[in-house]
Design an enzyme around this catalytic site. Structure first.
Site, PDB file in Angstrom:
ATOM      1  N   LYS A 192       0.665  -1.167  -0.010  1.00 37.87           N
ATOM      2  CA  LYS A 192       0.006  -0.200  -0.097  1.00 37.87           C
ATOM      3  C   LYS A 192       0.820   1.533   0.216  1.00 37.87           C
ATOM      4  O   LYS A 192       0.636   2.544   0.578  1.00 37.87           O
ATOM      5  CB  LYS A 192      -0.694  -0.096   1.327  1.00 37.87           C
ATOM      6  CG  LYS A 192      -1.987  -1.084   1.118  1.00 37.87           C
ATOM      7  CD  LYS A 192      -2.725  -0.934   2.321  1.00 37.87           C
ATOM      8  CE  LYS A 192      -2.550  -1.862   3.733  1.00 37.87           C
ATOM      9  NZ  LYS A 192      -3.051  -2.240   4.795  1.00 37.87           N
ATOM     10  N   ASP A 227      -5.585  -5.586  10.699  1.00 40.46           N
ATOM     11  CA  ASP A 227      -7.021  -5.283  11.242  1.00 40.46           C
ATOM     12  C   ASP A 227      -8.076  -5.834  10.659  1.00 40.46           C
ATOM     13  O   ASP A 227      -9.321  -5.991  11.223  1.00 40.46           O
ATOM     14  CB  ASP A 227      -7.139  -4.014   9.703  1.00 40.46           C
ATOM     15  CG  ASP A 227      -6.206  -4.113   8.314  1.00 40.46           C
ATOM     16  OD1 ASP A 227      -6.067  -5.800   8.131  1.00 40.46           O
ATOM     17  OD2 ASP A 227      -6.756  -3.249   6.987  1.00 40.46           O
TER      18      ASP A 227
HETATM   19 MG    MG Z   1      -7.917   0.695   7.089  1.00 42.51          MG
END
Ligand code: MG
Ligand code: ADP
Length: 662
Positions: A192, A227
């Site tokens: 990312k 997450d």
């Molecule tokens: Mg997130």
């Protein structure tokens, strides 16, 4: 007008008419070319339900391979050490730090001790300054620690000082981490857009805690989670039928609850509490069944991580807009329907997912939003309604494929855990009870929650793949803020002062350090001789190049009885003579075979047979107590059983007293 003059005028008129007709023909030709590009895209992105089912099967098979051995699949299937989820009995104030995308978030959560009774929560969200994403770990964590400190000071201002116990933090860090314990782990790689070189291969919590100390903040990191695991925790806190969590935002990933005994790569080394959350890192999933276009190939080649995160690059918010940009660029180069080629079209990632969504969902008759975005973002102006419609169609094709593939991924997980209504795969064996139980998948991420068309396509595909009867039992539940709140909940559930500890280990109660001690050899070679570690030291593919398929069709279970270690291998279609069981130097049990005939096991419910001949080789390190001179092997009905009797070992130290049940 004289004769000559009249003739000239007539010629001129003909010439004008000729030019007009010529232009029309040319423009029709150009339009045809553009439509050709669109048709090509549509075809390459096709996801009929048959293909989606192939992706489902591939996902389940890869999950299996990733659980069977380290490096057995592109799916890392990472252990999380989260073996119990918040029950609702947690009490107290906990902090969470959620780092893993464009923004980082700090939370303070007060828990009241009854299910779903989050008394209050305070959140602060900050963007990560761009330069810190590629700077040093010290710069990044010093920035985070000082922000955290300000937050804590602001929140605790006026309230009682927490002198009774140290503040506890759940650290949600959403990058691939090789977890060492529930509160430590090593960064495998960045994704990312992050690229802080000095952090790769380092233990993440140590770096954060060092920064906390530097900033003078008294706070202990109770858990390090991903997450998806945070989302699973919050999902489970709200609804005990939650079995998996999926994130579709900037990136995409999933985790789910797996039976400890199905995590073959560390079988017997985990505590026997039943389940563990497994972080799939599904963004890296790959299968030849995925519909890939030339745009995907180019995007991948030009990305900082080529050949990596293939599934993510077709699905997540970071990439969808860029696929669309590439298609528009190609069309623009092939014709002038977008006017002269805009230089903006060559800027990677200029078209972000929210813009893509806004164009896709533009319901104004004139497609005003499309017009605006083309103008403002891509500097393409004055295009006809027909061309704007074409742009919407491109958005539709790219988004629909992404959503349908994500749905197939979810069903892949359900299939692996026997919740897809087909009887499923449970540790490689099919179950007979196919009665469908209510199954909840927690889901989070901006692409799913804020892009309605994406969500609808995903749901539609889920229903298509599962069929209505089964789909009605599968619930996708948006678990907003799961990554943050879930981190705090897990900090509470794993806190040193958690109120209700009785429900923590479903049977065996062990301290965190003991839990770590049970699997040292999995990550730490130094203590290998303490532990029977059959799956650690050998990679079955290392010396024996072969396809995953050939490997997967060799399912080997291992269990330990009071008297012996027993290995069982399903070897359908293999004769006794084609299998060799050997004990090598250094207490290595080797099982190998070669299947030379074309034969398919049609009853195999979970394995799509792509190659029916092949070799396999599996090697296991035997423990000290194995009587290697008394090993027995037998073959019956295609099942090989190898029995390794054990010697009675006197239990002398704490680590050796741990019982491994099976
Ligand atoms: Mg997130
Ligand atoms: P992250 O994944 O960075 O942790 P989120 O879960 O909030 O954060 O997801 C943000 C991502 O979701 C953005 O990068 C974008 O790709 C996508 N997104 C956000 N808003 C929208 C929207 N309105 N339409 C489509 N995609 C969106």
């Amino acid at each position: 007008m004289g004769k000559v003059a009249a003739g000239v005028a007539a010629l001129a008129a003909c010439a004008v008419a000729g030019v007009v007709v010529g232009r029309r023909v040319r423009s029709r030709r150009k339009w045809k070319r553009v439509v050709g590009v669109l048709r090509e895209l549509e075809e390459a992105c096709e996801t009929p339900v048959g293909r989606l089912r192939q992706v489902v099967d591939a996902m389940a098979v890869e999950m299996h391979a990733g659980l069977a051995s380290e490096g057995g699949s592109k799916l890392k299937m990472l252990l999380t050490f989260v073996d119990h989820l918040p029950t609702g009995s947690e009490i107290g104030t906990y902090y969470a730090l959620d780092l893993g995308g464009t923004n980082f978030r700090i939370l303070r959560v007060q828990l009241g001790g009854r299910r779903s009774s989050i008394l209050s929560q305070d959140v602060e969200q900050r963007p990560i300054p761009q330069h810190l994403m590629t700077s040093t770990s010290e710069d990044l964590f010093d920035f985070i620690a000082s922000t955290l400190k300000q937050f804590v000071e602001k929140e605790e201002n006026g309230s009682e000082p927490s002198s009774v116990r140290a503040r506890e933090l759940g650290f949600t860090f959403s990058f691939p981490v090789k977890q060492l314990s529930i509160h430590s782990g090593i960064l495998i790689k960045w994704t990312k857009g992050f690229a802080i070189e000095d952090m790769v291969g380092k233990e993440v919590v140590g770096l954060l805690e060092a920064a906390l100390v530097r900033s003078g903040l008294d706070m202990r990191v109770a858990v390090l989670v991903n997450d998806t695991v945070g989302t699973l925790a919050l999902g489970h806190y709200d609804d005990a039928d939650t079995v998996a969590a999926v994130i579709i935002g900037t990136g995409t990933n999933a985790c789910y609850l797996e039976r400890a005994d199905a995590i073959i790569k560390c079988q017997g080394l985990l505590i026997t509490s039943g389940c563990m959350a497994v972080n799939m890192e599904w963004g890296n999933f790959w299968s030849s069944h995925l519909p890939r276009t030339s745009y995907d190939i180019d995007l991948d080649l030009e990305s900082p991580n080529p050949n990596d995160q293939g599934f993510e690059k077709m699905i997540s918010g970071m990439y969808l807009g860029d696929i669309v940009r590439r298609v528009i660029l190609r069309m623009s180069q092939e014709s002038d329907i977008f006017g002269p080629v805009s230089s903006r079209l060559s800027i990677p990632f200029i078209l972000q997912a929210p813009l893509l969504a806004a164009m896709h969902e533009d319901d104004s008759p004139e497609l005003k939003e499309v017009d605006k975005i083309l103008k403002e973002t891509l500097e393409i102006s004055e295009v006809s309604l027909k061309v704007r419609k074409l742009v919407v169609r491109i958005c539709d094709v790219v988004t629909r494929r992404a959503a349908r593939l994500a749905a197939a991924g979810i069903v892949g997980i359900l299939k692996k855990i026997g919740r897809d209504g087909s009887g499923g795969v449970a540790g490689g064996r099919s179950r007979s009870d196919s009665k469908m139980r209510r199954t909840v998948v927690a889901i989070e991420g901006g692409l799913y929650t804020r892009y309605m068309m994406f969500r609808e396509y995903l749901h539609e595909a889920l229903h298509e793949i599962l069929g209505e009867d089964v789909a009605q039992h599968v619930i996708l539940k948006v678990t907003e803020d799961g990554s943050g709140i879930g981190g705090a909940l897990l900090a509470a559930a794993n806190s040193s002062s958690s109120v209700d500890n009785s429900s923590r280990y479903e049977g065996i109660k062990k301290s965190k350090d003991e839990k770590m001690a049970m699997i040292p050899s999995f990550f730490n070679n130094r203590s290998r001789d303490l532990i029977f570690d059959p799956f650690f030291s050998f990679d079955p593919f290392r010396d024996f190049p072969m396809s995953n398929t050939a490997f997967i069709s060799t399912r080997i279970d291992w269990k330990e009885t009071p008297e012996a270690h027993v290995f069982k291998a399903d070897l359908p279609g293999l004769k006794k003579e084609e299998v060799k069981v050997e004990i090598e130097d250094d207490r290595v049990l080797q099982i190998r075979g070669e299947r030379s005939v074309e034969k398919e096991d049609k009853n195999d419910t979970w394995h799509r047979v792509e190659r029916s001949s092949g070799k396999f080789l599996r090697r296991f390190k035997l423990p000290e107590n194995a009587k290697i001179d008394q090993v027995k092997a037998g073959m019956e009905n295609g099942v090989l059983t190898v029995t390794v009797p054990k010697e009675e070992v006197k239990k002398t130290d704490a680590k050796k007293t741990i019982e491994i049940s099976g």
